[in-house]
Structures are given as structure tokens and as C-alpha cells.
Design a protein around this motif. Sequence first.
Motif, PDB file in Angstrom:
ATOM      1  N   SER A  65      34.926 -19.033 -13.712  1.00 39.03           N
ATOM      2  CA  SER A  65      34.744 -20.486 -13.697  1.00 39.03           C
ATOM      3  C   SER A  65      33.637 -20.856 -14.668  1.00 39.03           C
ATOM      4  CB  SER A  65      34.402 -20.986 -12.288  1.00 39.03           C
ATOM      5  OG  SER A  65      34.142 -22.386 -12.312  1.00 39.03           O
ATOM      6  N   VAL A  66      34.038 -21.166 -15.897  1.00 46.16           N
ATOM      7  CA  VAL A  66      33.050 -21.551 -16.903  1.00 46.16           C
ATOM      8  C   VAL A  66      32.322 -22.815 -16.462  1.00 46.16           C
ATOM      9  CG1 VAL A  66      32.753 -22.314 -19.289  1.00 46.16           C
ATOM     10  CG2 VAL A  66      34.337 -20.444 -18.763  1.00 46.16           C
ATOM     11  N   LEU A  73      37.360 -27.790 -25.535  1.00 47.04           N
ATOM     12  CA  LEU A  73      37.143 -26.836 -24.445  1.00 47.04           C
ATOM     13  C   LEU A  73      36.131 -27.355 -23.430  1.00 47.04           C
ATOM     14  CD1 LEU A  73      37.518 -23.981 -23.219  1.00 47.04           C
ATOM     15  CD2 LEU A  73      35.613 -23.233 -24.666  1.00 47.04           C
ATOM     16  N   VAL A  74      35.033 -27.919 -23.903  1.00 44.54           N
ATOM     17  CA  VAL A  74      33.990 -28.434 -23.008  1.00 44.54           C
ATOM     18  C   VAL A  74      34.159 -29.936 -22.873  1.00 44.54           C
ATOM     19  CG1 VAL A  74      31.509 -28.724 -22.665  1.00 44.54           C
ATOM     20  CG2 VAL A  74      32.394 -26.601 -23.645  1.00 44.54           C
ATOM     21  N   ILE A  88      24.908 -27.981 -27.572  1.00 43.95           N
ATOM     22  CA  ILE A  88      24.909 -27.511 -28.962  1.00 43.95           C
ATOM     23  C   ILE A  88      26.310 -26.982 -29.254  1.00 43.95           C
ATOM     24  CG2 ILE A  88      23.758 -26.093 -30.688  1.00 43.95           C
ATOM     25  CD1 ILE A  88      21.878 -28.032 -29.227  1.00 43.95           C
ATOM     26  N   ASP A  89      27.073 -27.741 -30.012  1.00 43.16           N
ATOM     27  CA  ASP A  89      28.475 -27.428 -30.305  1.00 43.16           C
ATOM     28  C   ASP A  89      28.556 -26.723 -31.658  1.00 43.16           C
ATOM     29  OD1 ASP A  89      31.186 -27.307 -30.639  1.00 43.16           O
ATOM     30  OD2 ASP A  89      31.557 -29.441 -30.290  1.00 43.16           O
ATOM     31  N   ASP A 133      34.046 -27.683 -30.478  1.00 42.92           N
ATOM     32  CA  ASP A 133      34.669 -27.127 -29.280  1.00 42.92           C
ATOM     33  C   ASP A 133      34.499 -28.048 -28.072  1.00 42.92           C
ATOM     34  OD1 ASP A 133      35.473 -24.900 -30.656  1.00 42.92           O
ATOM     35  OD2 ASP A 133      33.894 -23.587 -29.889  1.00 42.92           O
ATOM     36  N   ALA A 134      33.763 -29.118 -28.250  1.00 41.73           N
ATOM     37  CA  ALA A 134      33.529 -30.055 -27.148  1.00 41.73           C
ATOM     38  C   ALA A 134      34.295 -31.348 -27.381  1.00 41.73           C
ATOM     39  CB  ALA A 134      32.038 -30.352 -27.017  1.00 41.73           C
ATOM     40  N   ASP A 135      34.720 -31.957 -26.290  1.00 36.71           N
ATOM     41  CA  ASP A 135      35.292 -33.301 -26.360  1.00 36.71           C
ATOM     42  C   ASP A 135      34.113 -34.265 -26.496  1.00 36.71           C
ATOM     43  OD1 ASP A 135      37.237 -35.449 -26.058  1.00 36.71           O
ATOM     44  OD2 ASP A 135      36.331 -35.724 -24.070  1.00 36.71           O
TER      45      ASP A 135
END
Length: 297
Positions: A194-195, A214-215, A227-228, A245-247
Motif C-alpha cells: 500500500s503505497v 501515479l500520485v 518532489i516529482d 508522476d503526480a497528478d
Amino acid sequence: MRAAIIDGKAIGAQMRAEVAEAAAELATKGWQPKLISISVGDTAAAELYVRNQQKQANSAGVEFEARNYPEDTSLEQLTGILQGLNGDPRVNGIIIQRPLPDHIPVKVLQKLVHPLKDVEGMHPASIGNIVYNDLALGPCTAVAAVEILKTLPLQLEGLNVTVIGHSEIVGKPIAFLLMGLGCTVTVCHHMTRSVAMHSRAADAVFVAVGKPGLVTGEMLKPGAALIDIGINRIETPEGGKTVGDADFASCAEVAGWITPVPGGVGPVTVATLMKNAVLATRMQMDHYRDAYARTDV
């Protein structure tokens, strides 16, 4: 809450200004920092990176020479080329551009670069030193990401940090660098159950996976730093665009600070490469001085 956007361009510009001052000082001592970029075969995928490195080097007072070799250049030939550059005191740093042809293993070339000229921080010795909290020429992206965190008004000692992604040149070095600063670090990867459980408990989250979106905001603690490090190209109705990698939209509503993509970690990474060039030059200057200093006077 709306996150403060971290200006990587401004951080990189400040670093380059400091590098330019140090490079000018070294030049007065006969040690003008110089980088050699090595690419093999079709350079289309690397051209943007090379042009950016050239531009940043020029602004930082670092000489930059790009060399491209034919697609059919053998590993033996490249080995000889790198050995020659390792022994040339006029060359202070070597960059191996990727991608490389299939017959050229990138890790083999990275190991062939002398640790004193490993400005990318990819040599096993460079990464291994981080484990001993002895940072010299560290992996540029990892070092840049941690430098960004250090600019924030956060107490690093005891800070709970989650690193999503455990690659050898980004995720793992970030974790060791943070532990060296006193942070409490959790590293998540593709087998983590579970990230979100770990990321929601963190005061700061680093993500470097290569998976857009992803995030999300619901995976963050309110006020956390994000920090992406991801760089992904996606297609949109308006055309392609680069994202992390982040929304960004949902994360910016929850986080306290967030890096944009582009304009976040990227500019600081290139500035770190130039900082490594100056550091490598100084290390080589000291090495030659110590090795050849007269002891009979």
C-alpha cells in the motif's frame, strides 16, 4: 490549501551563478573546467539534452564539447576513447549520453569513466560513497531532488519521508542522502502493498517511477512537500505535453509545496551536473598537485 510551486529554474540559476564564480577562480589557476559529452549512433533522442547541457555549461563558465561516434563503434573502441579521456588532464568530466546502441552496455561505459571525472555520479564508487555519507560526485538527479527539499522551511532531522521508486541512480541514492541528513525514510516499489499508506504518513514525498498520474492528492498528508522527478510524454487533444508522476491538479490542492514538470527538478539536475564539473576539476587539481609535488625543497 493550495501548494506553493517550487521554482526549479530559479534554484538552478542561483546554483549556476555560484558555479560560474568557482569556475572562473579555477581558470585563473590554469584549470578551466571542461566537459566531454559522448554519444553513439543516432542522437535524435539525446539532442535536446545535449543542447540544454551545452547552454547551461556556457552560462556556468564550463567548457563543453559534444562528440558523436558512428553506430557501429565497438565497445573496445569506446573503451580506448574513455581511457584516453581519463588520462587527459585537459578533460575534467565525461558524460555518457543515452540511449546507446544495443551492443554497448551503458553500465560498462559508466564503470570505465574514472571516478574523479564521473560528473554524472553514475560510477559504482560514486554511488557507494553515499552509503558512507561521503557525498562527492553524486548522481545528479538524486542530488538535485534532495537539494530542492533543503530549500524548504522544514526541519530535516527526524522528517518522515517516503520515496516512491527504488532505482539505482535515483530512488536508492535519494534514500541514502536523506538518511545522511537525519530523515526517517520509507522506500516504496512495485511490491509495496500500500503505497498510499506510506505516502499519507510522510512530511515529504519523492516520486520517480515513470508513470503519469501515479500520485494523487488523496495519497498526500495535507501540507506535505511533493518532489516529482518523473518525466513522461502524454498525448492530449491539444497535442503532446510533458508531465510528471503526480497528478498535479489534485496534489496541488493538498500539498504544501510541489515541483512542477517541467521546470522543477530538471533545471536543478543540469545545474548539479555543472556543480559536479567544478568539483571534479578541483579534485583533479588537488590530485595532480599531491601526486607531483616536489618533496625535496
